[in-house]
Every structure is written in structure tokens, then in C-alpha cells.
Design an enzyme around this catalytic site. Sequence first.
Site, PDB file in Angstrom:
ATOM      1  N   ASP A  43       0.841  -1.198   0.000  1.00 50.46           N
ATOM      2  CA  ASP A  43       0.000   0.000   0.000  1.00 50.46           C
ATOM      3  C   ASP A  43       0.879   1.253   0.000  1.00 50.46           C
ATOM      4  O   ASP A  43       1.715   1.428   0.884  1.00 50.46           O
ATOM      5  CB  ASP A  43      -0.920   0.006   1.227  1.00 50.46           C
ATOM      6  CG  ASP A  43      -1.867   1.189   1.212  1.00 50.46           C
ATOM      7  OD1 ASP A  43      -2.938   1.073   0.591  1.00 50.46           O
ATOM      8  OD2 ASP A  43      -1.525   2.236   1.810  1.00 50.46           O
ATOM      9  N   TYR A  48       3.031  10.171   0.740  1.00 54.65           N
ATOM     10  CA  TYR A  48       4.011   9.565   1.647  1.00 54.65           C
ATOM     11  C   TYR A  48       5.437   9.940   1.246  1.00 54.65           C
ATOM     12  O   TYR A  48       6.370   9.734   2.024  1.00 54.65           O
ATOM     13  CB  TYR A  48       3.875   8.031   1.664  1.00 54.65           C
ATOM     14  CG  TYR A  48       2.530   7.508   2.112  1.00 54.65           C
ATOM     15  CD1 TYR A  48       1.581   8.336   2.726  1.00 54.65           C
ATOM     16  CD2 TYR A  48       2.196   6.169   1.914  1.00 54.65           C
ATOM     17  CE1 TYR A  48       0.349   7.836   3.109  1.00 54.65           C
ATOM     18  CE2 TYR A  48       0.964   5.668   2.306  1.00 54.65           C
ATOM     19  CZ  TYR A  48       0.041   6.503   2.893  1.00 54.65           C
ATOM     20  OH  TYR A  48      -1.181   5.999   3.274  1.00 54.65           O
ATOM     21  N   LYS A  77      -2.558   6.248  -4.047  1.00 55.51           N
ATOM     22  CA  LYS A  77      -3.649   7.175  -3.750  1.00 55.51           C
ATOM     23  C   LYS A  77      -3.412   8.545  -4.384  1.00 55.51           C
ATOM     24  O   LYS A  77      -2.278   9.039  -4.416  1.00 55.51           O
ATOM     25  CB  LYS A  77      -3.812   7.334  -2.233  1.00 55.51           C
ATOM     26  CG  LYS A  77      -3.949   6.010  -1.502  1.00 55.51           C
ATOM     27  CD  LYS A  77      -4.074   6.177   0.004  1.00 55.51           C
ATOM     28  CE  LYS A  77      -3.876   4.844   0.699  1.00 55.51           C
ATOM     29  NZ  LYS A  77      -2.456   4.436   0.764  1.00 55.51           N
ATOM     30  N   HIS A 110      -7.529   9.848  -1.915  1.00 54.16           N
ATOM     31  CA  HIS A 110      -6.976   9.727  -0.566  1.00 54.16           C
ATOM     32  C   HIS A 110      -7.885  10.345   0.500  1.00 54.16           C
ATOM     33  O   HIS A 110      -8.046   9.791   1.590  1.00 54.16           O
ATOM     34  CB  HIS A 110      -5.595  10.384  -0.524  1.00 54.16           C
ATOM     35  CG  HIS A 110      -4.698   9.851   0.536  1.00 54.16           C
ATOM     36  ND1 HIS A 110      -3.328   9.820   0.416  1.00 54.16           N
ATOM     37  CD2 HIS A 110      -4.962   9.315   1.760  1.00 54.16           C
ATOM     38  CE1 HIS A 110      -2.793   9.294   1.510  1.00 54.16           C
ATOM     39  NE2 HIS A 110      -3.765   8.987   2.342  1.00 54.16           N
TER      40      HIS A 110
END
Length: 316
Positions: A43, A48, A77, A110
Amino acid sequence: MKHLTFKNGDQIPILGLGTWKSNPGEVRKAIVWAIEAGYRHIDCAAIYQNEKEVGQGIADAIEAGLVKRKDLFITSKLWNNAHRHEDVLPAIQKTLSDLRLDYLDLYLIHWPLAFKSGVSFAQKREEFFTYLDVPLTQTWEAMQDLKVKGLAKHIGVSNFNQNKLKEIMGIGGQHPEMNQVEMHPFLPQEGLVNFCLEHGILMTAYSPLGSPDSRNEKHVEDPKLLTNPIVKEVASKHGVTEGQVLIAWSIAREIAVIPKSTNEGRIKENFEASKIQLDDHDMMELRDIGVSHRFVDGTFFTGTNSPYKLSDLWDS
């Protein structure tokens, strides 16, 4: 390994490796260790800021002959600053380039809110779009286009409540295939789980062990899942760790779960949780745990400078 099945018959491994808060310099090795341990579900997310390194880890594993691309299930996402129709395609193209992939197995919106283009994390009112500026339905239409183009095999959402799911389902066409939300015994999300089950939407639990920000000053006073007496009691009964119990709890509910770690031993330990069989009494004890808490509370998106409210994020 148990799998969940999409309506077209494709499957997603119920246990995956999360990469939120996985630092550059660590996550590349973590990906390889995870694949060596048996993980096939990874994931990721653009925000990030580690997708290039995740992509290197995936490439390393494929080059080493550990897996083929078709063996892996990769999720990413769409960040909040790419919700306009014209921004969605470039966003997934950037993610695919960073991950060194031709397609994603699953692509999620997201959060159900929008920033202006180029804004990483909106702080001022003028850095936000409103729902009038960029309706969620516009973003969802663009997501459906990605699936038609073959860039994402499946599409879904993250952090969507029932009302926001109803909004995008109301335009017709493809319904969301996944909703990824915070979920653990302190936040079982039973109403949302039932709604998604009723409408054929699979679910993924993030932060299954508590907040990755637990050392942050804001979270010092948060209740701790890993030291909760009931969690410890169930762990002792099965001769496993508290973290393994929390992972097994989601699996027992037929909900995908993505614990994060960059520690080789912990990555293996978390994977072993897929073999734990919690019984009805364990699930009852965890259901009646007596603590209610949301670690990722969304207040960073809903301050006085934001056009959004917590009711835009969470069910009441």
C-alpha cells in the site's frame, strides 16, 4: 493467505504492507523483506513521499526473481491537490513513473477534500478548493477514466463516510470498489462497514495498531492499543503478540489490513498474524473493549482556515 474478491473476480491479499511514515533509506529494503516473507500486497500513496524508493524495492524483488509483477497487488492514492479532472491523469502518471509500473492494481482518492494545484498541505483559506469549485463527482469521473485507460485495474476511495460514498455513487457508472479507513478495536466503524458490505465495497483498515504518530506530542495522551488489557489477554491466550492480535482482528472481519513496518523481524511477525484464528469469544471481548478513539482525527484539514468540517470526513 486469505484474499478478498472484487466483483470481477480479481483478488486482493487481505494482509498488506503499509508504507505511511516509512522513511526514505528504510522502505526500499522493507519492500524486499516483505516480499521475501510472503507479502504480495503493498500500500502506497503519493503524499508519503517515498514512492520512488518503494518502486526501487519492487524492482529489486522482481530482478531477484522473488516475484513477477503479476504476482503483486499495488495500491496508491490520489493526493488532495490533484482533484480537478485535468489533474488526475498526470497524478497517476507521476505515481506510476515513481513506482516503475505500467498500471496500479488499485487507485484511491486519498481524502474527500481538495487543495489547489501545487499545494502539498493547505494551511491558508486560499489554498483550498471547495466542493463548489471541485465537486467529488468530478474527481470520481476522472478516476473512472483511468480504469478505462487501463492505468488502474480497480478504483476506490479512502477516508470517505457514508454520505460522501452516496454522493459519488449517485452519478452512476462505476461504484467505488474499496474504502480504506482507520480501523481497530477502538474504532470498529460498524455502521460504515455495514454500509460498504451492503453496497459491495471492500474495506481496508489503516493504522491497525494505533497511530504511527504516537510519539508526537499531540498523541502522548492517546489510549494505547498495544497495552490494552483485553488485547494483552487475547494475545496471551493464543501465545502471540498484541500486534498480531490486532491484525488478526481485521482479518477475522473480512477486512484487508496494512500494518506498517520497516523492521525485518516485525515485518515477518506481522505476516504470521494471517495464520491466527480468533474465536467468537475473542471477537466479543474485543468488540466490548470499552474504549472509543480515532487516532487520525482529521482536524489538520478542518481548522478555521478551511472550508471543510469534520462532518465532511466522518459519520456522526
